[in-house]
Scaffold this active site. Structure first.
Site, PDB file in Angstrom:
ATOM      1  CB  SER A 195      35.880  76.484  59.135  1.00  0.00           C
ATOM      2  OG  SER A 195      35.261  75.871  60.223  1.00  0.00           O
TER       3      SER A 195
ATOM      4  CE1 TYR B 154      40.684  78.149  62.370  1.00  0.00           C
ATOM      5  CE2 TYR B 154      38.499  77.389  63.007  1.00  0.00           C
ATOM      6  CZ  TYR B 154      39.579  77.356  62.141  1.00  0.00           C
ATOM      7  OH  TYR B 154      39.538  76.530  61.042  1.00  0.00           O
TER       8      TYR B 154
ATOM      9  CE  LYS C 158      40.125  78.964  58.775  1.00  0.00           C
ATOM     10  NZ  LYS C 158      41.173  78.869  57.773  1.00  0.00           N
TER      11      LYS C 158
HETATM   12  P1  NAD Z   1      47.332  72.134  59.878  1.00  0.00           P
HETATM   13  O1  NAD Z   1      47.698  72.885  61.099  1.00  0.00           O
HETATM   14  O2  NAD Z   1      47.707  70.692  59.800  1.00  0.00           O
HETATM   15  O3  NAD Z   1      47.923  72.852  58.586  1.00  0.00           O
HETATM   16  C1  NAD Z   1      48.057  74.260  58.512  1.00  0.00           C
HETATM   17  C2  NAD Z   1      49.489  74.567  58.123  1.00  0.00           C
HETATM   18  O4  NAD Z   1      49.651  75.984  58.067  1.00  0.00           O
HETATM   19  C3  NAD Z   1      50.507  74.026  59.125  1.00  0.00           C
HETATM   20  O5  NAD Z   1      51.436  73.214  58.441  1.00  0.00           O
HETATM   21  C4  NAD Z   1      51.164  75.285  59.697  1.00  0.00           C
HETATM   22  O6  NAD Z   1      52.527  75.082  60.003  1.00  0.00           O
HETATM   23  C5  NAD Z   1      50.926  76.298  58.580  1.00  0.00           C
HETATM   24  N1  NAD Z   1      50.911  77.694  59.018  1.00  0.00           N
HETATM   25  C6  NAD Z   1      50.180  78.247  60.032  1.00  0.00           C
HETATM   26  N2  NAD Z   1      50.449  79.570  60.104  1.00  0.00           N
HETATM   27  C7  NAD Z   1      51.366  79.855  59.137  1.00  0.00           C
HETATM   28  C8  NAD Z   1      52.043  81.026  58.734  1.00  0.00           C
HETATM   29  N3  NAD Z   1      51.861  82.199  59.356  1.00  0.00           N
HETATM   30  N4  NAD Z   1      52.907  80.955  57.699  1.00  0.00           N
HETATM   31  C9  NAD Z   1      53.129  79.764  57.071  1.00  0.00           C
HETATM   32  N5  NAD Z   1      52.535  78.626  57.409  1.00  0.00           N
HETATM   33  C10 NAD Z   1      51.655  78.663  58.435  1.00  0.00           C
HETATM   34  O7  NAD Z   1      45.765  72.316  59.662  1.00  0.00           O
HETATM   35  P2  NAD Z   1      44.768  71.592  58.659  1.00  0.00           P
HETATM   36  O8  NAD Z   1      43.852  70.762  59.462  1.00  0.00           O
HETATM   37  O9  NAD Z   1      45.516  71.002  57.541  1.00  0.00           O
HETATM   38  O10 NAD Z   1      43.927  72.849  58.177  1.00  0.00           O
HETATM   39  C11 NAD Z   1      44.196  73.514  56.951  1.00  0.00           C
HETATM   40  C12 NAD Z   1      43.248  74.683  56.837  1.00  0.00           C
HETATM   41  O11 NAD Z   1      41.909  74.195  56.885  1.00  0.00           O
HETATM   42  C13 NAD Z   1      43.373  75.711  57.959  1.00  0.00           C
HETATM   43  O12 NAD Z   1      43.200  76.997  57.408  1.00  0.00           O
HETATM   44  C14 NAD Z   1      42.226  75.367  58.865  1.00  0.00           C
HETATM   45  O13 NAD Z   1      41.786  76.466  59.606  1.00  0.00           O
HETATM   46  C15 NAD Z   1      41.177  74.898  57.871  1.00  0.00           C
HETATM   47  N6  NAD Z   1      40.167  74.004  58.469  1.00  0.00           N
HETATM   48  C16 NAD Z   1      40.577  72.899  59.146  1.00  0.00           C
HETATM   49  C17 NAD Z   1      39.628  72.083  59.770  1.00  0.00           C
HETATM   50  C18 NAD Z   1      40.051  70.892  60.576  1.00  0.00           C
HETATM   51  O14 NAD Z   1      39.268  70.438  61.420  1.00  0.00           O
HETATM   52  N7  NAD Z   1      41.220  70.317  60.363  1.00  0.00           N
HETATM   53  C19 NAD Z   1      38.258  72.382  59.650  1.00  0.00           C
HETATM   54  C20 NAD Z   1      37.885  73.508  58.913  1.00  0.00           C
HETATM   55  C21 NAD Z   1      38.860  74.314  58.330  1.00  0.00           C
HETATM   56  N1  UFG Z   2      34.529  66.364  71.579  1.00  0.00           N
HETATM   57  C1  UFG Z   2      34.526  65.676  72.770  1.00  0.00           C
HETATM   58  N2  UFG Z   2      35.717  65.554  73.439  1.00  0.00           N
HETATM   59  C2  UFG Z   2      36.882  66.077  72.973  1.00  0.00           C
HETATM   60  C3  UFG Z   2      36.868  66.783  71.756  1.00  0.00           C
HETATM   61  C4  UFG Z   2      35.667  66.908  71.082  1.00  0.00           C
HETATM   62  O1  UFG Z   2      33.501  65.187  73.232  1.00  0.00           O
HETATM   63  O2  UFG Z   2      37.920  65.941  73.649  1.00  0.00           O
HETATM   64  C5  UFG Z   2      33.265  66.490  70.838  1.00  0.00           C
HETATM   65  C6  UFG Z   2      32.792  67.931  70.707  1.00  0.00           C
HETATM   66  O3  UFG Z   2      32.050  68.301  71.818  1.00  0.00           O
HETATM   67  C7  UFG Z   2      31.996  67.856  69.397  1.00  0.00           C
HETATM   68  C8  UFG Z   2      32.723  66.787  68.585  1.00  0.00           C
HETATM   69  O4  UFG Z   2      33.465  66.018  69.528  1.00  0.00           O
HETATM   70  O5  UFG Z   2      30.692  67.409  69.654  1.00  0.00           O
HETATM   71  C9  UFG Z   2      33.684  67.361  67.563  1.00  0.00           C
HETATM   72  O6  UFG Z   2      34.569  68.277  68.213  1.00  0.00           O
HETATM   73  P1  UFG Z   2      35.863  68.844  67.483  1.00  0.00           P
HETATM   74  O7  UFG Z   2      36.577  69.723  68.449  1.00  0.00           O
HETATM   75  O8  UFG Z   2      36.636  67.732  66.884  1.00  0.00           O
HETATM   76  O9  UFG Z   2      35.257  69.651  66.263  1.00  0.00           O
HETATM   77  P2  UFG Z   2      34.263  70.894  66.217  1.00  0.00           P
HETATM   78  O10 UFG Z   2      33.089  70.474  65.412  1.00  0.00           O
HETATM   79  O11 UFG Z   2      34.025  71.471  67.544  1.00  0.00           O
HETATM   80  O12 UFG Z   2      35.127  71.941  65.401  1.00  0.00           O
HETATM   81  C10 UFG Z   2      35.969  71.540  64.327  1.00  0.00           C
HETATM   82  C11 UFG Z   2      37.142  72.488  64.237  1.00  0.00           C
HETATM   83  C12 UFG Z   2      36.693  73.823  63.804  1.00  0.00           C
HETATM   84  C13 UFG Z   2      35.903  73.713  62.537  1.00  0.00           C
HETATM   85  C14 UFG Z   2      34.770  72.744  62.681  1.00  0.00           C
HETATM   86  C15 UFG Z   2      34.098  72.565  61.358  1.00  0.00           C
HETATM   87  O13 UFG Z   2      37.800  72.589  65.486  1.00  0.00           O
HETATM   88  O14 UFG Z   2      37.800  74.606  63.556  1.00  0.00           O
HETATM   89  O15 UFG Z   2      35.249  71.493  63.135  1.00  0.00           O
HETATM   90  O16 UFG Z   2      32.868  71.948  61.529  1.00  0.00           O
HETATM   91  F1  UFG Z   2      35.417  74.910  62.203  1.00  0.00           F
END
Ligand code: NAD
Ligand code: UFG
Length: 334
Positions: free
Chosen positions: A124, A150, A154
């Site tokens: 991330s 979190y 990562k």
């Molecule tokens: P998600 O929650 O939709 O998918 C993650 C999946 O992992 C879920 O289906 C959950 O049930 C499963 N999981 C969690 N813990 C587990 C465990 N102990 N054993 C088996 N399964 C488990 O999330 P996503 O948005 O698809 O994210 C996928 C990956 O990308 C994650 O590692 C997340 O941290 C990373 N990531 C997501 C974002 C974002 O904003 N969505 C940004 C950066 C990184």
């Molecule tokens: N925001 C609001 N109101 C809300 C939620 C978010 O104003 O209710 C704003 C935040 O302040 C930020 C933007 O929308 O400016 C995006 O916020 P998110 O929570 O959607 O995303 P972040 O960038 O804070 O973080 C997300 C994931 C992290 C990941 C990151 C990668 O939560 O896990 O993106 O850039 F690491």
């Protein structure tokens, strides 16, 4: 290739499964279904024509994981599984370290034991912490100024992967640093449908539009940005999924790291306006105070992925909004 997706029923994993199946790969999914639903498998089948073999296993279940690896003949693992709620990680840090870091160690023990040496990891942009500049490049020092457990998990996992590759040069590890994934599959069948109350902007906007949440709370409009609200690099989840496809074609020994983002930032108010344009409806919101730990503006420099993987994001925020609205319509009719 036979590819195992941990966390593959989740938001990003399910979109990636579709792109991999479309290319003829054999996809298997393991997930404990903590944050996803089993029905996703039928939807993947509907879109891609094949239903991935599914293992309901927890990363922390060492015996279950070992049995799955003993039976599977995986060429490659894409490791999506993990907990991702930033706020919850502050309240329950041990749960995050145990699940994300402990779970990854269990996974890596299996990959080592069963000789699966190709691994892609979902990292991330959070690992960059506060660099003092908005545009982030892969060679920047990471791990300094991360504001939540979190994000620490990562960064720790990235470091563990580097050590694993150092100890065994046969490992081919690719770390993908995602920026902010948004949007849904254009079929409207899958998208982000988190269990419980969402934390991220886009799922909150979705729940405001359906009336499940009264209004969006915008965290601060006094940042030094285009309109005072926070700026992020929102990437369509289908582009992100295709980034994985590009990455697995170019795996090489050691650790390779890529940003997956668009290279462009959008503010919260711009995201609200784009959603309103796509839906034709006003989105209720109020501006409240800043959220602790938020940065004003970050976006990816994605040129390394373009240069080395031949990948770049092609879809727009408007595409993401239209696909999200289509997905919401499908959810309503389910
Ligand atoms: P998600 O929650 O939709 O998918 C993650 C999946 O992992 C879920 O289906 C959950 O049930 C499963 N999981 C969690 N813990 C587990 C465990 N102990 N054993 C088996 N399964 C488990 O999330 P996503 O948005 O698809 O994210 C996928 C990956 O990308 C994650 O590692 C997340 O941290 C990373 N990531 C997501 C974002 C974002 O904003 N969505 C940004 C950066 C990184
Ligand atoms: N925001 C609001 N109101 C809300 C939620 C978010 O104003 O209710 C704003 C935040 O302040 C930020 C933007 O929308 O400016 C995006 O916020 P998110 O929570 O959607 O995303 P972040 O960038 O804070 O973080 C997300 C994931 C992290 C990941 C990151 C990668 O939560 O896990 O993106 O850039 F690491």
């Amino acid at each position: 290739m036979i590819i195992l997706l941990t966390g593959g029923t989740g938001y990003i994993g399910s979109h990636t499964a579709i792109e991999l199946i479309k290319l003829g790969h054999d996809v298997e999914i393991m997930d404990n279904l903590f944050n996803s639903k089993i029905e996703v498998l039928d939807k993947i089948e509907k879109i891609a024509g094949e239903k991935p073999k599914f293992h309901k296993i927890d990363l922390l279940d060492k015996d279950g994981m070992d049995k799955m690896f003993a039976e599977g003949k995986y060429d490659l693992v894409i490791h999506f599984a993990g907990l991702k709620a930033v706020g919850e990680s502050v309240e329950k840090p041990l749960k995050y370290y145990e699940n994300n870091v402990g779970g990854t160690i269990n996974l890596l023990e299996c990959t080592k034991k069963y000789d699966v040496k190709k691994i892609v990891f979902s990292s991330s942009a959070t690992v960059y912490g506060d660099q003092g500049v908005a545009e982030l490049t892969e060679e920047m020092q990471t791990g300094v100024g991360i504001t939540n457990p979190y994000g620490e998990t990562k960064h720790m996992i990235e470091e563990i992967l580097k050590d694993v590759a150092e100890a065994d040069p046969e490992f081919e590890i690719t770390i993908l640093r995602y920026f902010n994934p948004v949007g849904s599959h254009p079929s409207g069948l899958i998208g982000e449908d988190p269990n419980g109350i969402p934390n991220n902007l886009m799922p909150i906007i979705m729940k405001v539009s359906t009336g499940e949440i009264e209004k969006l709370r915008i965290f601060g409009d006094d940042y030094d940005t285009v309109d005072g609200t926070g700026v992020r690099d929102y990437i369509h989840v289908v582009d992100l999924a295709k980034g994985h496809v590009a990455a697995i074609k170019k795996m090489k020994q050691g650790v390779s790291i890529y940003n997956l983002g668009t290279g462009r930032g959008a503010s919260v108010l711009e995201m609200v306006a784009a959603f309103e344009k796509a839906s034709g409806k006003k989105l209720p919101y109020e501006v409240v105070g800043r959220r602790a730990g938020d940065l004003a503006e970050i976006y990816a420099n994605p040129s390394k992925a373009e240069r080395e993987l031949g990948w770049k994001a092609e879809l727009t925020i408007d595409d993401a909004m239209n696909d999200t609205i289509n997905y919401l319509k499908h959810l309503k009719n389910e």
